[in-house]
Structure formats: C-alpha cells, structure tokens
Design a protein around this motif. Structure first.
Motif, mmCIF file in Angstrom:
data_model
loop_
_atom_site.group_PDB
_atom_site.id
_atom_site.type_symbol
_atom_site.label_atom_id
_atom_site.label_comp_id
_atom_site.label_asym_id
_atom_site.label_seq_id
_atom_site.Cartn_x
_atom_site.Cartn_y
_atom_site.Cartn_z
ATOM 1 N N VAL A 1 0.278 -0.593 0.350
ATOM 2 C CA VAL A 1 0.041 -0.459 0.062
ATOM 3 C C VAL A 1 1.062 1.941 0.299
ATOM 4 N N GLY A 2 1.828 1.529 1.258
ATOM 5 C CA GLY A 2 2.404 2.463 0.860
ATOM 6 C C GLY A 2 3.371 2.881 -0.506
ATOM 7 N N HIS A 3 4.355 1.819 -0.815
ATOM 8 C CA HIS A 3 4.704 2.282 -2.290
ATOM 9 C C HIS A 3 3.368 2.448 -3.240
ATOM 10 N N THR A 4 2.528 1.486 -2.935
ATOM 11 C CA THR A 4 1.425 2.236 -3.813
ATOM 12 C C THR A 4 0.814 3.623 -4.311
ATOM 13 N N LEU A 5 0.622 4.187 -2.960
ATOM 14 C CA LEU A 5 0.132 5.026 -2.963
ATOM 15 C C LEU A 5 1.385 6.272 -3.436
ATOM 16 N N ASN A 6 2.885 5.415 -3.035
ATOM 17 C CA ASN A 6 3.712 7.112 -3.261
ATOM 18 C C ASN A 6 4.241 6.696 -4.606
ATOM 19 N N ASP A 7 3.939 5.625 -5.424
ATOM 20 C CA ASP A 7 3.757 5.557 -6.713
ATOM 21 C C ASP A 7 2.973 6.164 -7.841
ATOM 22 N N PHE A 8 1.931 6.172 -7.086
ATOM 23 C CA PHE A 8 0.715 7.104 -7.841
ATOM 24 C C PHE A 8 1.143 8.354 -7.816
ATOM 25 N N TYR A 9 0.247 8.536 -6.293
ATOM 26 C CA TYR A 9 1.028 10.275 -6.063
ATOM 27 C C TYR A 9 2.279 11.430 -6.514
ATOM 28 N N SER A 10 2.997 10.225 -7.072
ATOM 29 C CA SER A 10 4.368 11.069 -7.503
ATOM 30 C C SER A 10 3.983 11.402 -8.820
ATOM 31 N N LEU A 11 2.972 10.869 -9.317
ATOM 32 C CA LEU A 11 2.764 10.830 -10.867
ATOM 33 C C LEU A 11 1.834 13.066 -10.403
ATOM 34 N N THR A 12 2.033 13.179 -12.063
ATOM 35 C CA THR A 12 1.375 14.587 -11.786
ATOM 36 C C THR A 12 -0.378 14.339 -12.215
ATOM 37 N N PRO B 1 -0.277 16.104 -3.665
ATOM 38 C CA PRO B 1 0.454 16.100 -2.084
ATOM 39 C C PRO B 1 1.928 17.273 -1.778
ATOM 40 N N VAL B 2 1.478 17.911 -0.239
ATOM 41 C CA VAL B 2 3.016 19.172 -0.485
ATOM 42 C C VAL B 2 4.184 18.196 0.611
ATOM 43 N N LYS B 3 3.213 17.278 1.459
ATOM 44 C CA LYS B 3 4.824 15.605 2.309
ATOM 45 C C LYS B 3 3.584 14.533 1.058
ATOM 46 N N LEU B 4 4.737 13.944 0.799
ATOM 47 C CA LEU B 4 4.663 12.272 0.769
ATOM 48 C C LEU B 4 5.474 11.854 0.388
ATOM 49 N N TYR B 5 4.958 10.763 1.477
ATOM 50 C CA TYR B 5 6.123 9.836 2.468
ATOM 51 C C TYR B 5 7.075 10.404 3.266
ATOM 52 N N GLU B 6 6.705 11.299 3.330
ATOM 53 C CA GLU B 6 8.484 11.988 4.437
ATOM 54 C C GLU B 6 8.857 11.801 6.196
ATOM 55 N N ASP B 7 9.556 12.084 6.252
ATOM 56 C CA ASP B 7 9.936 11.610 7.477
ATOM 57 C C ASP B 7 10.742 13.172 8.432
ATOM 58 N N SER C 1 9.739 12.832 15.470
ATOM 59 C CA SER C 1 9.816 12.248 14.417
ATOM 60 C C SER C 1 8.715 11.720 13.499
ATOM 61 N N VAL C 2 7.521 12.066 12.679
ATOM 62 C CA VAL C 2 6.658 11.724 12.691
ATOM 63 C C VAL C 2 6.827 11.461 10.514
ATOM 64 N N ILE C 3 5.799 10.384 10.491
ATOM 65 C CA ILE C 3 6.602 9.791 8.668
ATOM 66 C C ILE C 3 5.137 10.805 8.037
ATOM 67 N N PHE C 4 4.828 11.504 8.000
ATOM 68 C CA PHE C 4 3.744 12.062 6.417
ATOM 69 C C PHE C 4 3.399 11.758 5.938
ATOM 70 N N GLN C 5 2.421 10.078 5.501
ATOM 71 C CA GLN C 5 2.054 9.569 4.102
ATOM 72 C C GLN C 5 1.837 10.280 2.965
ATOM 73 N N LEU C 6 0.920 11.126 3.418
ATOM 74 C CA LEU C 6 -0.206 12.563 2.178
ATOM 75 C C LEU C 6 -0.556 13.372 3.106
ATOM 76 N N LEU D 1 -4.126 22.764 6.846
ATOM 77 C CA LEU D 1 -2.891 21.046 6.748
ATOM 78 C C LEU D 1 -4.204 19.994 6.457
ATOM 79 N N ILE D 2 -4.184 18.777 5.579
ATOM 80 C CA ILE D 2 -5.006 17.750 5.463
ATOM 81 C C ILE D 2 -4.319 16.598 5.866
ATOM 82 N N ILE D 3 -4.007 16.195 6.650
ATOM 83 C CA ILE D 3 -2.833 14.555 7.112
ATOM 84 C C ILE D 3 -3.864 13.267 7.188
ATOM 85 N N GLN D 4 -3.416 12.329 6.053
ATOM 86 C CA GLN D 4 -3.585 11.839 5.612
ATOM 87 C C GLN D 4 -2.901 10.553 6.077
#
Length: 251
Positions: free
Chosen positions: A49-60, A115-121, A134-139, A152-155
């Motif tokens: 799921v993590g890689h899927t969301l990261n791949d998907f939201y890295s797209l325009t 997103p302004v943050k995408l899987y960032e620590d 330290s917080v990991i922000f998925q979206l 900010l909307i944090i998901q």
C-alpha cells in the motif's frame, strides 16, 4: 556572541512514530493471543500500500486521471505466499484493500491536486518533553480556507483498524503541527483499508496540553538507537533521506 556560539547544541531524545506504532500494533495482537506479534501478511500489505500510494501520487494530476490505482497496486501486491492463511484469505484481503484504495483515490481527486508531503519523515523539537519528535507523513494536502486561511489535511492509511495507533497518531501530529507551524492541522483523515472505513478528526479535537500529556505516556515505547531523519530545514541524517523513507514504507 562568541560565548553563545561556543555553547554545545542541545540534543533531545528521539521519539519516532513508526517505532511507537509498531509497538502498539504488536501489543494489540498480543492482547488477542498471548505472545502473538503483527502478522506477516499485514506487514506485506502495508508495504504494498505504501509503495502504491507513493507511486500514484508521484504522478502529475493529469497522468493520475489516466492511471487506475489498481494497476499500480497489482505491481506492488505480494505474490501468493505462506503469509496468508489460505488462498481465499489472500484474495479477500486483496479485494478489500483494492476497493478501499479506489474509493480513497476518488475522494481525493474531487478535492486535492498535489500533496505537499508524500511519504516523508520530518522531525521537530518538543522542549516540554525533551524529545525530538519524528513523524512520517504519508499524504499531506494544503487546503485554502474560505477566509483565505490555509490548513493542512493529513491522511494516514492503515491495513487494519487499531484504535491505539489511530489515537496516538493524532496526538503526535497535533504536537508536531503546533511546534512546527504554530497551529493544529485542519483535520486528520484515517483510512482503515480492510474495514473500508474513513475517519475524520478535526484539528482542534484536542488541546496541545492534552496531546503533550499523551506523548509523555507513549514516550516509553521508543527506546531505539538514533537514526537519520529529515529536519524542518530539510536536511537528512546520516543514512540519507531516500533510505529513511523506504525503510518507513515497510510497516
């Protein structure tokens, strides 16, 4: 000035959300069955799921419109293995997760662009608790309010619902946003994929003082050695930002 410059840098004890989260998940499993830990299939699904969301939201946004998220999930989904209790269980989990992700993507498409943050620590100092949070922000999305105020909307996306993790994450995010931005998030949205549930917490659900007390109770759960994370200035630690982010994609 010289005396101030020669003062040693204050270092706080690190407090990492992913370590606390994993501990809470293992504790929840152990309560169901003595000695049990987080099932391997849940770890594999969270990774996919993590890689899927990261791949998907890295797209325009334009490319995302033409790319079904189920296509990306299919590439990331674990092959049939002994981690699942049966073939039926394997397909049941896959179908539920895929359905939940499709609905989540549809929900986001109608509201947000990039997103302004995408899987960032990220980490911030919390002097009251003498910790480096330290917080990991998925979206994370930036929203424009009706009066020109942005929030900010944090998901966060979890394979299965765990109330302890959900509440702990909200309090960590609440403290982080207060310390980093001087205000709470607009809201926190949690997606429990196996249950098909989306839960919303308004940013002002709890006071900063209450969340600080909550983190003080959780702080005993993070006793690991230090590791590299990204600070508010954007600099990564010794292990490198990419390695840190990839490590956190693995539950």
């Amino acid at each position: 000035m010289l005396a101030a410059e020669n003062q040693p840098e204050i270092r706080f004890q690190p407090f990492r959300d992913y370590i606390v989260e994993r501990t809470l998940l293992d504790m929840a499993e152990s309560e169901k069955k003595a000695g049990a830990a987080l099932p391997k299939w849940r770890q594999q699904v969270q990774y996919a799921v993590g890689h899927t969301l990261n791949d998907f939201y890295s797209l325009t946004p334009e490319v995302r419109l033409q790319t079904p998220i189920q296509f990306i999930l299919e590439q990331r989904w674990p092959p049939r293995s002994g981690a699942f209790s049966s073939l039926l269980h394997y397909w049941e989990v896959k179908n539920k997760v895929m359905d939940s992700l499709i609905r989540a993507v549809s929900y986001n498409r109608d509201r947000y662009l990039m997103p302004v943050k995408l899987y960032e620590d990220w980490h911030v100092a919390v002097p009251e608790l003498k910790m480096d949070l330290s917080v990991i922000f998925q979206l994370v999305w930036q929203m424009q309010g009706g009066r020109g105020e942005d929030g900010l909307i944090i998901q966060k996306f979890m394979t299965c619902r765990c109330e302890e993790v959900a509440e702990g994450f909200f309090h960590m995010v609440n403290v982080f946003c207060h310390k980093a931005y001087g205000r709470p998030p607009e809201r926190v949205e949690l997606f429990f994929l196996m249950e098909g549930e989306q839960r919303c917490y308004p940013g002002e659900s709890y006071s900063l003082a209450y969340s600080l007390d909550y983190l003080r109770l959780l702080s005993v759960l993070d006793e690991s050695p230090d590791s590299g994370t990204r600070s508010l200035s954007g600099h990564a630690g010794s292990r490198g930002t990419e390695e840190v982010r990839c490590r956190h994609l693995l539950m």
